[in-house]
Design an enzyme around this catalytic site. Structure first.
Site, PDB file in Angstrom:
ATOM      1  N   ASP A  38     -55.387 -41.966  34.972  1.00 51.72           N
ATOM      2  CA  ASP A  38     -54.713 -42.613  36.107  1.00 51.72           C
ATOM      3  C   ASP A  38     -55.335 -42.235  37.453  1.00 51.72           C
ATOM      4  O   ASP A  38     -56.389 -41.601  37.516  1.00 51.72           O
ATOM      5  CB  ASP A  38     -53.219 -42.285  36.099  1.00 51.72           C
ATOM      6  CG  ASP A  38     -52.951 -40.842  36.484  1.00 51.72           C
ATOM      7  OD1 ASP A  38     -53.815 -39.989  36.234  1.00 51.72           O
ATOM      8  OD2 ASP A  38     -51.868 -40.570  37.044  1.00 51.72           O
ATOM      9  N   SER A  79     -50.488 -40.564  42.482  1.00 50.08           N
ATOM     10  CA  SER A  79     -50.687 -40.682  41.039  1.00 50.08           C
ATOM     11  C   SER A  79     -51.118 -42.081  40.607  1.00 50.08           C
ATOM     12  O   SER A  79     -52.141 -42.584  41.056  1.00 50.08           O
ATOM     13  CB  SER A  79     -49.419 -40.236  40.320  1.00 50.08           C
ATOM     14  OG  SER A  79     -49.650 -40.139  38.937  1.00 50.08           O
ATOM     15  N   HIS A  80     -50.290 -42.736  39.793  1.00 49.92           N
ATOM     16  CA  HIS A  80     -50.657 -44.023  39.218  1.00 49.92           C
ATOM     17  C   HIS A  80     -50.170 -45.188  40.077  1.00 49.92           C
ATOM     18  O   HIS A  80     -50.316 -46.336  39.683  1.00 49.92           O
ATOM     19  CB  HIS A  80     -50.056 -44.124  37.821  1.00 49.92           C
ATOM     20  CG  HIS A  80     -48.600 -43.756  37.817  1.00 49.92           C
ATOM     21  ND1 HIS A  80     -48.180 -42.445  37.916  1.00 49.92           N
ATOM     22  CD2 HIS A  80     -47.496 -44.513  37.805  1.00 49.92           C
ATOM     23  CE1 HIS A  80     -46.859 -42.417  37.945  1.00 49.92           C
ATOM     24  NE2 HIS A  80     -46.412 -43.659  37.883  1.00 49.92           N
ATOM     25  N   LYS A 131     -50.616 -31.702  33.959  1.00 49.34           N
ATOM     26  CA  LYS A 131     -51.120 -32.459  32.831  1.00 49.34           C
ATOM     27  C   LYS A 131     -52.564 -32.837  33.130  1.00 49.34           C
ATOM     28  O   LYS A 131     -52.987 -32.818  34.284  1.00 49.34           O
ATOM     29  CB  LYS A 131     -50.245 -33.664  32.552  1.00 49.34           C
ATOM     30  CG  LYS A 131     -49.997 -34.570  33.732  1.00 49.34           C
ATOM     31  CD  LYS A 131     -48.788 -35.464  33.447  1.00 49.34           C
ATOM     32  CE  LYS A 131     -48.435 -36.270  34.687  1.00 49.34           C
ATOM     33  NZ  LYS A 131     -46.994 -36.566  34.764  1.00 49.34           N
ATOM     34  N   ASP A 154     -54.910 -40.020  39.789  1.00 45.11           N
ATOM     35  CA  ASP A 154     -55.279 -38.644  40.112  1.00 45.11           C
ATOM     36  C   ASP A 154     -55.742 -37.847  38.892  1.00 45.11           C
ATOM     37  O   ASP A 154     -55.921 -36.633  38.980  1.00 45.11           O
ATOM     38  CB  ASP A 154     -54.122 -37.932  40.807  1.00 45.11           C
ATOM     39  CG  ASP A 154     -52.890 -37.849  39.915  1.00 45.11           C
ATOM     40  OD1 ASP A 154     -52.700 -38.745  39.079  1.00 45.11           O
ATOM     41  OD2 ASP A 154     -52.122 -36.880  40.051  1.00 45.11           O
ATOM     42  N   GLU A 214     -45.613 -35.421  27.621  1.00 44.96           N
ATOM     43  CA  GLU A 214     -44.548 -36.357  27.950  1.00 44.96           C
ATOM     44  C   GLU A 214     -44.911 -37.733  27.410  1.00 44.96           C
ATOM     45  O   GLU A 214     -46.087 -38.094  27.351  1.00 44.96           O
ATOM     46  CB  GLU A 214     -44.391 -36.481  29.462  1.00 44.96           C
ATOM     47  CG  GLU A 214     -43.925 -35.230  30.138  1.00 44.96           C
ATOM     48  CD  GLU A 214     -43.531 -35.523  31.586  1.00 44.96           C
ATOM     49  OE1 GLU A 214     -42.337 -35.681  31.836  1.00 44.96           O
ATOM     50  OE2 GLU A 214     -44.426 -35.604  32.440  1.00 44.96           O
ATOM     51  N   GLU A 215     -43.875 -38.518  27.123  1.00 43.40           N
ATOM     52  CA  GLU A 215     -44.099 -39.878  26.631  1.00 43.40           C
ATOM     53  C   GLU A 215     -44.800 -40.752  27.655  1.00 43.40           C
ATOM     54  O   GLU A 215     -45.350 -41.788  27.328  1.00 43.40           O
ATOM     55  CB  GLU A 215     -42.784 -40.524  26.205  1.00 43.40           C
ATOM     56  CG  GLU A 215     -41.636 -40.467  27.225  1.00 43.40           C
ATOM     57  CD  GLU A 215     -41.862 -41.225  28.497  1.00 43.40           C
ATOM     58  OE1 GLU A 215     -42.413 -42.330  28.417  1.00 43.40           O
ATOM     59  OE2 GLU A 215     -41.483 -40.705  29.557  1.00 43.40           O
ATOM     60  N   ARG A 248     -43.680 -38.948  48.276  1.00 44.10           N
ATOM     61  CA  ARG A 248     -44.433 -40.152  47.949  1.00 44.10           C
ATOM     62  C   ARG A 248     -43.835 -41.329  48.698  1.00 44.10           C
ATOM     63  O   ARG A 248     -42.649 -41.625  48.546  1.00 44.10           O
ATOM     64  CB  ARG A 248     -44.372 -40.385  46.447  1.00 44.10           C
ATOM     65  CG  ARG A 248     -45.560 -41.140  45.919  1.00 44.10           C
ATOM     66  CD  ARG A 248     -45.476 -41.297  44.435  1.00 44.10           C
ATOM     67  NE  ARG A 248     -45.997 -40.146  43.710  1.00 44.10           N
ATOM     68  CZ  ARG A 248     -46.053 -40.097  42.385  1.00 44.10           C
ATOM     69  NH1 ARG A 248     -45.612 -41.087  41.657  1.00 44.10           N
ATOM     70  NH2 ARG A 248     -46.549 -39.034  41.786  1.00 44.10           N
ATOM     71  N   ASP A 268     -54.358 -37.124  35.868  1.00 47.42           N
ATOM     72  CA  ASP A 268     -53.551 -36.255  35.016  1.00 47.42           C
ATOM     73  C   ASP A 268     -52.969 -36.967  33.796  1.00 47.42           C
ATOM     74  O   ASP A 268     -52.527 -36.309  32.866  1.00 47.42           O
ATOM     75  CB  ASP A 268     -52.457 -35.514  35.817  1.00 47.42           C
ATOM     76  CG  ASP A 268     -51.521 -36.439  36.549  1.00 47.42           C
ATOM     77  OD1 ASP A 268     -51.711 -37.673  36.475  1.00 47.42           O
ATOM     78  OD2 ASP A 268     -50.597 -35.927  37.219  1.00 47.42           O
ATOM     79  N   ARG A 269     -52.965 -38.293  33.795  1.00 48.52           N
ATOM     80  CA  ARG A 269     -52.431 -39.003  32.627  1.00 48.52           C
ATOM     81  C   ARG A 269     -53.550 -39.468  31.709  1.00 48.52           C
ATOM     82  O   ARG A 269     -54.695 -39.559  32.128  1.00 48.52           O
ATOM     83  CB  ARG A 269     -51.621 -40.226  33.075  1.00 48.52           C
ATOM     84  CG  ARG A 269     -50.361 -39.860  33.826  1.00 48.52           C
ATOM     85  CD  ARG A 269     -49.526 -41.089  34.091  1.00 48.52           C
ATOM     86  NE  ARG A 269     -48.279 -40.709  34.739  1.00 48.52           N
ATOM     87  CZ  ARG A 269     -47.189 -41.460  34.786  1.00 48.52           C
ATOM     88  NH1 ARG A 269     -47.186 -42.660  34.232  1.00 48.52           N
ATOM     89  NH2 ARG A 269     -46.102 -41.026  35.386  1.00 48.52           N
TER      90      ARG A 269
END
Ligand code: G1P
Ligand code: ZN
Length: 541
Positions: free
Chosen positions: A275, A111-112, A374, A277, A361-362, A20, A279-280
């Protein structure tokens, strides 16, 4: 096959979420090619293998998809399966890899993290089970990046990513697929769409913020077209290369609009966001934010109400800093609870071995054994399925949950972009005092145990040490301290605060008030201000 001479870049070590970097780094000549070739060299796929390729649609996605296809053609892959428009959410890519029995996949995403010409980009390699490459493969990829001296790429016109169906690049078959279809079919298998549709037809209102990112098309199709939610349910639903200039990170800071909508007098029944991509997830009921740790616990407690989980759960897995709310559910269900280091890859082995069904996950990641990533929309749909069966507002469901299991107040304090030396000194000082902390009383809190979390994977015996410091207080409250492994500038200190109130205790406190004693204890134990010069965190989630 045409080979291009190259020389190594020094900074291509893939982290837990792939390589990344800033877009401008990826735009350097040979940079992405070196990395992709290092992946292909390290994995050594057999001739005739299939590769899945797709990304979250951020700036540079299209260029990188074409590069990946030309390189796959030059590296003896037989077939590339690519999402139309170069789009695949991370969970949809994981599903496609599994469904098509691909050798692996390249997921293009940061991701985010923000996108656009000045934003971030990323490339991640996932293996045949659909999950992120394990460390021995990422280590091999990194080793290869340090010595690479050539890469293979064919010269060919761009593939038309708008047209569904097969095209050829030399010998390689490139199959452009609808990015949503297979994923939506999987969701229909897992969840009772008829029950959710009936709930929505009965007046249940929801709002889903796709944050201008990849879940837009998925949410339009699933929530509006298949489940009958009204047009306008999905907001910010058209993926944009720069995510509309926002951070596509579904937390209370970056999804503020959704939060305010859900706290308003005329709020919908249910609000959610995902998010960059996909996954969140962020879950907010009318008037109530559900922490990701509580969401994991609530989903695990009621998952059997969804057809895909009607047989019950084999186990629950959570990352170490995630609150212990899920532990109490596992105990009641009589199933194992696995505490793993931060990062989704640790769940993959447990899911593959049938030792866990649900994990989380948190940091707003929740998922199950249906894929090996996720999955944001999955969490939304499981929530909707549960609400359709239990027929009560989110606030009531959570209140009943706390009455059953007790309540775990929770927050994460992030100190971002701090000097690495200060952060390292703080951690080293803390690690040096672990043996003397137990028995110490800070304000009214007595330290019961303190350790540096170490994990032995029960499936393969591999160990991961120094995963973060856990400080447990009498009564079940905790402080967890670790440095981020994903930040791109300086160091990021994460302090995770958790207070447990048992059944019959104070279940209705405001989170900030409930956690105030732990915030004070954290400062007393860690001397955050002295080490990093900050009096308050940058972000509280
Ligand atoms: C963060 C989250 C972690 C997540 C990872 C990748 O890692 O905390 O839960 O798995 O991003 O999405 P960190 O920056 O804390 O190392
Ligand atoms: Zn993500």
């Amino acid at each position: 096959m045409p080979e291009i001479a190259t020389t190594p870049f020094p900074d291509q070590k893939p982290g837990t979420s792939g390589l990344r970097k800033k877009v401008t780094v990826f735009q350097q000549p040979h940079y992405a090619e070196n990395f992709i070739q290092s992946v292909f060299d390290a994995i050594d796929a057999p001739a005739g293998a299939t590769l899945v390729v797709g990304g979250d649609g951020r700036f540079h996605n299209g260029v990188m998809i074409q590069t990946a296809i030309r390189m796959a053609a030059a590296n003896s892959f037989a077939r590339v399966v690519v999402g139309q428009g170069g789009i695949l959410s991370t969970p949809a890519a994981s599903n496609l890899i599994r469904k098509r029995e691909a050798f692996g996949g390249l997921i293009l995403s940061a991701s985010h993290n923000p996108g656009g010409p000045d934003g971030d980009f990323g490339i991640k390699y996932n293996v045949g089970n659909g999950g992120p490459a394990p460390e021995k493969i990422t280590d091999a990829i990194f080793a290869r990046t340090t010595v690479i001296d050539r890469y293979r790429i064919v010269e060919a016109a761009d593939v038309d990513l708008t047209a569904l169906g097969e095209q050829r690049v030399g010998e390689l078959v490139v199959e452009v697929v609808d990015p949503v279809a297979d994923y939506a079919a999987l969701m229909e298998q897992l969840f009772d769409f008829a029950a959710i549709r009936a709930m929505i037809a009965g007046g249940f209102r929801l709002s889903f913020d796709a944050m201008h990112a990849v879940t837009g098309p998925y949410a339009h199709e699933i929530l509006e077209n298949r489940l009958g939610a009204s047009a306008g349910t999905v907001v910010n639903g058209t993926p944009q290369e720069d995510f509309g200039g926002h951070h596509p990170d579904p937390n209370l800071v970056h999804a503020r609009d959704l939060y305010e909508r859900m706290m308003a007098a005329d709020a919908p029944d249910f609000g959610a966001a995902s998010d960059g991509d996909g996954d969140r997830n962020l879950i907010i009921g009318r008037g109530i934010f559900v922490t990701p740790s509580d969401s994991l616990a609530a989903l695990a407690a009621d998952a059997h109400l969804a057809p895909g989980y009607a047989g019950g759960l084999k186990g629950i897995a959570r990352s170490m800093p995630t609150s212990q709310a899920a532990d109490r559910v596992a105990a009641k269900l009589g199933i194992p609870l696995h505490e793993t280091p931060t990062g989704w890859k640790f769940f993959g082995n447990l899911l593959d071995a049938g030792m866990a069904t649900i994990c989380g996950e948190e940091s707003a990641g929740t998922g199950s054994d249906h894929v090996r990533e996720k999955d944001g929309l999955w969490a939304v749909l499981l929530w909707l399925n549960i609400l359709a069966v239990r027929k009560m507002p989110v606030a009531q469901l959570m209140a009943e949950h706390w009455q059953t299991y007790g309540r775990t107040y929770y927050a994460r304090h992030d100190y971002e972009g701090i000097a690495t030396e200060g952060a390292d000194a703080l951690m080293a000082g803390l690690r040096g005092r672990l043996a003397t902390l137990p028995g110490e009383t800070v304000d009214d809190l007595t330290v019961e145990a303190a350790d540096d979390f170490a994990y032995t994977d029960p499936t393969d015996g591999s160990t991961s040490n120094r995963q973060g410091v856990r400080i447990r207080f009498a009564g079940g409250s905790r402080i967890v301290v670790r440095l981020s492994g994903t930040g791109t500038e300086g160091a990021t200190l994460r302090v995770y605060l958790e207070r447990y109130e048992p059944t019959g205790g104070r279940l209705d406190l405001v989170t900030g008030d409930a956690l105030a004693p732990l915030v004070a204890a954290a400062e007393a134990i860690l001397s955050i201000q002295a080490h990093i010069g900050r009096t308050a965190p940058d972000v509280i989630t």
